[in-house]
Write a protein that holds these residues in place. Structure first.
Motif, PDB file in Angstrom:
ATOM      1  N   ILE A  36      17.257  22.964  -1.606  1.00 18.42           N
ATOM      2  CA  ILE A  36      18.638  23.101  -1.352  1.00 18.42           C
ATOM      3  C   ILE A  36      19.017  24.608  -0.926  1.00 18.42           C
ATOM      4  O   ILE A  36      18.620  25.695  -1.635  1.00 18.42           O
ATOM      5  CB  ILE A  36      19.210  22.960  -2.598  1.00 18.42           C
ATOM      6  N   GLY A  37      19.322  24.892   0.355  1.00 20.95           N
ATOM      7  CA  GLY A  37      19.725  26.253   0.755  1.00 20.95           C
ATOM      8  C   GLY A  37      18.672  26.419   1.743  1.00 20.95           C
ATOM      9  O   GLY A  37      17.149  26.645   1.540  1.00 20.95           O
ATOM     10  N   TYR A 105      21.098  17.461   5.325  1.00 23.64           N
ATOM     11  CA  TYR A 105      22.248  17.259   4.671  1.00 23.64           C
ATOM     12  C   TYR A 105      23.268  18.370   4.821  1.00 23.64           C
ATOM     13  O   TYR A 105      22.905  19.474   4.434  1.00 23.64           O
ATOM     14  CB  TYR A 105      22.128  16.975   3.151  1.00 23.64           C
ATOM     15  N   HIS A 106      24.123  18.313   5.832  1.00 23.11           N
ATOM     16  CA  HIS A 106      24.779  19.360   6.245  1.00 23.11           C
ATOM     17  C   HIS A 106      26.085  19.226   5.362  1.00 23.11           C
ATOM     18  O   HIS A 106      26.968  19.083   6.076  1.00 23.11           O
ATOM     19  CB  HIS A 106      25.111  19.293   7.703  1.00 23.11           C
ATOM     20  N   THR A 107      25.789  19.872   4.215  1.00 21.19           N
ATOM     21  CA  THR A 107      27.038  19.681   3.201  1.00 21.19           C
ATOM     22  C   THR A 107      26.516  20.448   1.980  1.00 21.19           C
ATOM     23  O   THR A 107      25.691  21.029   1.733  1.00 21.19           O
ATOM     24  CB  THR A 107      27.188  18.187   2.973  1.00 21.19           C
ATOM     25  N   ILE A 114      25.064  15.818  -6.199  1.00 22.26           N
ATOM     26  CA  ILE A 114      23.593  16.339  -6.422  1.00 22.26           C
ATOM     27  C   ILE A 114      22.873  15.292  -7.145  1.00 22.26           C
ATOM     28  O   ILE A 114      21.891  15.051  -6.818  1.00 22.26           O
ATOM     29  CB  ILE A 114      23.963  17.501  -7.286  1.00 22.26           C
ATOM     30  N   MET A 115      23.529  14.335  -7.901  1.00 18.82           N
ATOM     31  CA  MET A 115      22.744  13.631  -8.503  1.00 18.82           C
ATOM     32  C   MET A 115      21.896  12.503  -7.702  1.00 18.82           C
ATOM     33  O   MET A 115      20.858  12.156  -7.582  1.00 18.82           O
ATOM     34  CB  MET A 115      23.258  12.486  -9.503  1.00 18.82           C
ATOM     35  N   GLU A 116      22.798  12.009  -6.656  1.00 21.81           N
ATOM     36  CA  GLU A 116      22.081  11.106  -5.828  1.00 21.81           C
ATOM     37  C   GLU A 116      20.925  11.799  -4.885  1.00 21.81           C
ATOM     38  O   GLU A 116      20.077  11.248  -4.652  1.00 21.81           O
ATOM     39  CB  GLU A 116      23.262  10.540  -4.917  1.00 21.81           C
ATOM     40  N   LEU A 117      21.396  12.877  -4.590  1.00 20.45           N
ATOM     41  CA  LEU A 117      20.488  13.646  -3.707  1.00 20.45           C
ATOM     42  C   LEU A 117      19.324  14.086  -4.038  1.00 20.45           C
ATOM     43  O   LEU A 117      18.049  13.686  -3.645  1.00 20.45           O
ATOM     44  CB  LEU A 117      21.475  14.991  -3.081  1.00 20.45           C
ATOM     45  N   ILE A 118      19.302  14.429  -5.618  1.00 20.51           N
ATOM     46  CA  ILE A 118      17.950  14.913  -6.042  1.00 20.51           C
ATOM     47  C   ILE A 118      17.111  13.614  -6.495  1.00 20.51           C
ATOM     48  O   ILE A 118      15.973  13.635  -6.568  1.00 20.51           O
ATOM     49  CB  ILE A 118      18.033  15.800  -7.403  1.00 20.51           C
ATOM     50  N   ASN A 138      20.217  23.364 -12.011  1.00 21.51           N
ATOM     51  CA  ASN A 138      19.413  23.157 -13.321  1.00 21.51           C
ATOM     52  C   ASN A 138      19.987  22.121 -14.004  1.00 21.51           C
ATOM     53  O   ASN A 138      19.157  21.322 -14.623  1.00 21.51           O
ATOM     54  CB  ASN A 138      19.766  24.667 -14.004  1.00 21.51           C
ATOM     55  N   ASP A 139      21.554  21.993 -14.156  1.00 26.11           N
ATOM     56  CA  ASP A 139      21.724  20.934 -14.960  1.00 26.11           C
ATOM     57  C   ASP A 139      21.692  19.545 -14.375  1.00 26.11           C
ATOM     58  O   ASP A 139      21.148  18.778 -15.260  1.00 26.11           O
ATOM     59  CB  ASP A 139      23.574  21.215 -15.341  1.00 26.11           C
ATOM     60  N   ALA A 140      21.668  19.407 -13.397  1.00 28.44           N
ATOM     61  CA  ALA A 140      21.519  18.071 -12.669  1.00 28.44           C
ATOM     62  C   ALA A 140      20.185  17.514 -12.863  1.00 28.44           C
ATOM     63  O   ALA A 140      19.765  16.737 -13.279  1.00 28.44           O
ATOM     64  CB  ALA A 140      21.599  18.307 -10.936  1.00 28.44           C
TER      65      ALA A 140
END
Ligand code: ZN
Length: 269
Positions: A36-37, A105-107, A114-118, A138-140
């Protein structure tokens, strides 16, 4: 999965390591990581994970490449200025290693996606540059029980730690909530030496490789800090806090949330 002759040659330096070997290389090729980033930290992490043959690598970033990025974001080149960072990163990663599938993921990563992504990846690398994103990741990851590498860099300083469910503290155990807006400057305000991203982002790639291959021990239960001016690395032992808002015994945070403050820019150092 049998290796081709080309793969045997490409990964020969991994395969001769007893901690990795054929089995570990197969795990890498069958493994996945989400970065991410695609900036100062994500760039070296993405380069090394692609080179290592991590089979499926996600890269999430909403920004386009700017000239001022090139001093540290070594995955992008001068001709890439103006391109989405995820596209520039993917082109470079595929050029290094065509074995690797790069998913872009250009977003902006936010509480809604985030939940679906990770969920699609084995390991997450936080290569973001602001506190709202760091707390969100962190939280996700804690809620989804997803291992991840945290890192931050500023000026000549860097820090990193790895979260694995049940194996030590999360980022919120160290810092219960984001600092007030403007309390800590951004890299744009305070400066950053480009090689800091290389040092710390490469450590994050190393953690992902070790997690996927099950080699050695991870940076759990400890925060590694790096002071480049003094050339000092320090490991600070940390424990999970029982009253942590997300990983504690009675968590108050049960779903990821976007930062409420209008500005949560900043970076840990
Ligand atoms: Zn915690």
């Amino acid at each position: 999965m049998a290796f081709s002759n080309e793969q045997m040659e490409r990964y020969s330096r991994h395969i001769i390591l007893k901690e990795i070997g054929v089995k570990g290389q197969r795990r890498l090729l069958e493994g996945s990581a989400l970065i991410i980033g695609a900036g100062g930290l994500g760039a070296p992490a993405a380069l090394y994970l692609a080179a290592a043959g991590v089979g499926r690598i996600g890269v999430a970033d909403a920004d386009d490449v700017e000239l001022s990025n090139l001093q540290r974001q070594v995955i992008h080149g001068t001709p890439d200025v103006g391109k989405p960072k995820v596209r520039s990163a993917m082109e470079r990663m595929k050029a290094i290693n065509p074995d690797v599938t790069v998913e872009t993921y250009h977003t902006f990563v936010n509480a809604g996606n985030i939940m679906e992504l990770i969920s699609k990846y084995d390991f997450v690398i936080d290569g973001t540059d602001n506190f709202s994103a760091k707390f969100l990741i962190n939280d996700a990851c804690v809620i989804a029980r997803k291992p991840f590498s945290h890192a931050g860099i500023l000026r000549f300083n860097g820090q990193t730690m790895t979260y694995v469910p049940g194996a030590g503290p999360c980022y919120r155990c160290l810092f219960p909530s984001p600092p007030p807006p403007d309390a800590i400057p951004t890299c744009g305000q305070a400066g950053i030496v480009g090689a800091m991203g290389g040092v710390i982002g490469s450590l994050q790639a190393m953690e992902a490789i070790k997690y996927i291959t099950n080699a050695g021990s991870l940076l759990t239960g400890s925060l590694l800090t790096y002071d480049a001016l003094k050339m000092e690395f320090r490991g600070v032992r940390l424990s999970a806090r029982r009253d942590c808002g997300v990983c504690g015994e009675h968590p108050s945070i049960t779903a990821p949330a976007d930062c409420a403050a209008p500005v949560c820019e900043g970076i840990t150092a």
